[in-house]
Design a protein around this motif. Structure first.
Motif, PDB file in Angstrom:
ATOM      1  N   SER A  22      47.146  43.775  35.789  1.00 27.43           N
ATOM      2  CA  SER A  22      46.013  44.159  36.617  1.00 27.43           C
ATOM      3  C   SER A  22      45.366  45.365  35.943  1.00 27.43           C
ATOM      4  CB  SER A  22      46.488  44.511  38.030  1.00 27.43           C
ATOM      5  OG  SER A  22      45.418  44.933  38.835  1.00 27.43           O
ATOM      6  N   PHE A  23      44.122  45.203  35.501  1.00 25.04           N
ATOM      7  CA  PHE A  23      43.438  46.239  34.726  1.00 25.04           C
ATOM      8  C   PHE A  23      42.087  46.550  35.361  1.00 25.04           C
ATOM      9  CE2 PHE A  23      46.454  44.532  31.810  1.00 25.04           C
ATOM     10  CZ  PHE A  23      46.685  45.476  30.810  1.00 25.04           C
ATOM     11  N   GLU A  37      41.896  41.170  37.646  1.00 25.22           N
ATOM     12  CA  GLU A  37      42.651  41.183  38.904  1.00 25.22           C
ATOM     13  C   GLU A  37      42.960  42.620  39.361  1.00 25.22           C
ATOM     14  OE1 GLU A  37      44.969  37.026  39.043  1.00 25.22           O
ATOM     15  OE2 GLU A  37      45.935  38.489  37.711  1.00 25.22           O
ATOM     16  N   PRO A  38      41.945  43.473  39.513  1.00 30.29           N
ATOM     17  CA  PRO A  38      42.191  44.884  39.794  1.00 30.29           C
ATOM     18  C   PRO A  38      42.664  45.194  41.203  1.00 30.29           C
ATOM     19  CG  PRO A  38      39.842  44.432  39.857  1.00 30.29           C
ATOM     20  CD  PRO A  38      40.499  43.165  39.379  1.00 30.29           C
ATOM     21  N   GLY A 189      50.462  50.368  44.870  1.00 33.47           N
ATOM     22  CA  GLY A 189      49.043  50.657  44.719  1.00 33.47           C
ATOM     23  C   GLY A 189      48.379  49.610  43.856  1.00 33.47           C
ATOM     24  N   THR A 190      47.075  49.740  43.709  1.00 27.11           N
ATOM     25  CA  THR A 190      46.290  48.811  42.902  1.00 27.11           C
ATOM     26  C   THR A 190      45.597  49.571  41.780  1.00 27.11           C
ATOM     27  OG1 THR A 190      44.253  49.074  44.191  1.00 27.11           O
ATOM     28  CG2 THR A 190      45.832  47.405  44.954  1.00 27.11           C
ATOM     29  N   ALA A 191      45.177  48.818  40.774  1.00 26.57           N
ATOM     30  CA  ALA A 191      44.421  49.429  39.688  1.00 26.57           C
ATOM     31  C   ALA A 191      43.131  50.054  40.219  1.00 26.57           C
ATOM     32  CB  ALA A 191      44.101  48.371  38.629  1.00 26.57           C
ATOM     33  N   ARG A 192      42.470  49.387  41.152  1.00 26.96           N
ATOM     34  CA  ARG A 192      41.227  49.929  41.710  1.00 26.96           C
ATOM     35  C   ARG A 192      41.463  51.244  42.446  1.00 26.96           C
ATOM     36  NH1 ARG A 192      36.572  47.704  42.107  1.00 26.96           N
ATOM     37  NH2 ARG A 192      37.392  45.581  41.904  1.00 26.96           N
ATOM     38  N   ALA A 265      37.545  55.930  33.268  1.00 22.36           N
ATOM     39  CA  ALA A 265      38.825  55.866  33.967  1.00 22.36           C
ATOM     40  C   ALA A 265      39.457  54.512  33.685  1.00 22.36           C
ATOM     41  CB  ALA A 265      38.629  56.057  35.460  1.00 22.36           C
ATOM     42  N   VAL A 266      40.763  54.518  33.404  1.00 16.95           N
ATOM     43  CA  VAL A 266      41.470  53.307  32.984  1.00 16.95           C
ATOM     44  C   VAL A 266      42.746  53.160  33.803  1.00 16.95           C
ATOM     45  CG1 VAL A 266      42.565  52.102  31.053  1.00 16.95           C
ATOM     46  CG2 VAL A 266      40.625  53.641  30.622  1.00 16.95           C
ATOM     47  N   ALA A 267      42.988  51.965  34.326  1.00 17.24           N
ATOM     48  CA  ALA A 267      44.251  51.679  34.997  1.00 17.24           C
ATOM     49  C   ALA A 267      44.809  50.368  34.466  1.00 17.24           C
ATOM     50  CB  ALA A 267      44.071  51.590  36.511  1.00 17.24           C
ATOM     51  N   ALA A 268      46.077  50.388  34.079  1.00 16.92           N
ATOM     52  CA  ALA A 268      46.755  49.191  33.570  1.00 16.92           C
ATOM     53  C   ALA A 268      48.111  49.081  34.263  1.00 16.92           C
ATOM     54  CB  ALA A 268      46.938  49.279  32.060  1.00 16.92           C
TER      55      ALA A 268
END
Length: 300
Positions: A22-23, A37-38, A189-192, A265-268
């Motif tokens: 999820s990115f 699929e954030p 939590g979620t990437a978003r 901002a980056v979430a992986a």
């Protein structure tokens, strides 16, 4: 190549590496974003140290805690297993609350983290997040609960059994036979949600500026740089992040600041189906996927 084709290719790359991911990458200034699929919820492991730091610093700012107050740490007392930090100490030590924050965020010290959770319990951290307007990150328990997995009860030669169980015992509703991997009971939590938090830390928001600056400084000092950092660090960029790892989970959330003023901002958040803890190839794919998404957002 269209964004849709790029995302499909990146999904295939993740699958080839044995990962589900999820990115989300967002331009902090204008809000442009691309994700994979954030909004899927994941157990967040040590990513929970980020909302804990935010809540602790807000209490220091409000005068409820004194950042310079020393806390006595005795070997064998409140110790949470970990490869670094206070759990390796052989003798009693006094550590200031400010320095516990550094140990928790920058070297991922689990013992320092749970001492901080003793001062600001999980329910209070969760309440602080809601009061600040952040939703989608659930804080339910301290780090000690994360460390007490089935893997900790096995001999090293049998550790693969725990990773196999982690990869195979999940449900379609994000439940799991291992409680630490069940999003209904674990910190999750979620990437978003993490990108929303990162954007508020880097862009003027409802967060107190002093608190936001302190959290940014702690993230900039993160010493774990094997995951996304190789794809975002250069002489013309600054990468600040927080990592999280547990059994088959490999996460990182962070912000890349470019010399030209662009900020992303980056979430992986990922889970692996490969029954092994050390997977450098998987981490390399994570970085490549995140960087490719950043490249796409950068030219939007």
């Amino acid at each position: 190549m269209s964004v849709e084709r790029v995302v499909r290719r990146l999904r295939d790359d993740l699958d080839d590496a044995g990962l589900r991911g999820s990115f989300l990458v967002r331009d902090v200034h204008n809000g442009d974003e691309i994700g994979i699929e954030p909004d899927i919820e994941y157990p967040i492991a040590s990513l929970v140290k980020l909302p804990l730091a935010l809540a602790t610093l807000d209490r220091i700012r409000a005068g409820e805690l004194d950042g310079g107050e020393p806390v006595r740490v005795d070997p064998g007392d409140m110790i949470v297993a970990g490869p670094t930090g206070l759990s390796r100490f052989r003798h009693p030590a006094y550590v200031a609350i400010d320095d516990l924050l550094y140990l928790s965020m920058s070297i991922s010290d689990n013992t320092a983290t749970d001492i901080l959770f003793g001062l600001t319990p999980p329910d209070d951290v969760a309440a602080s997040m809601r009061a600040s307007g952040f939703h989608g990150i659930s804080v339910r328990h301290p780090i000690r609960d994360i460390s007490e997995t089935v893997a900790a009860q096995l001999q090293p030669a049998d550790a693969h059994l725990a990773y196999s169980l982690a990869a195979e015992a999940g449900t379609s509703g994000r439940g799991h036979r291992i409680p630490q991997l069940d999003v209904t009971v674990a910190n999750s939590g979620t990437a978003r949600a993490f990108v929303d938090l990162l954007q508020a830390l880097w862009k003027p928001s409802g967060l107190d500026p002093w608190t936001a600056e302190r959290v940014r400084a702690l993230m900039a000092g993160n010493v774990f740089r094997q995951r996304l950092a190789p794809d975002f660090s250069s002489d013309a960029t600054k990468w600040s992040s927080r990592t999280g790892s547990l059994l088959n989970l490999r996460h990182e959330v962070g912000v890349v600041e470019h010399a030209d003023g662009q900020v992303f901002a980056v979430a992986a958040l990922t889970e692996s189906r490969v029954p092994a803890f050390i997977q450098p190839a998987a981490e390399a794919v994570m970085g490549r996927v995140a960087r490719t998404l950043r490249d796409q957002v950068r030219v939007m």
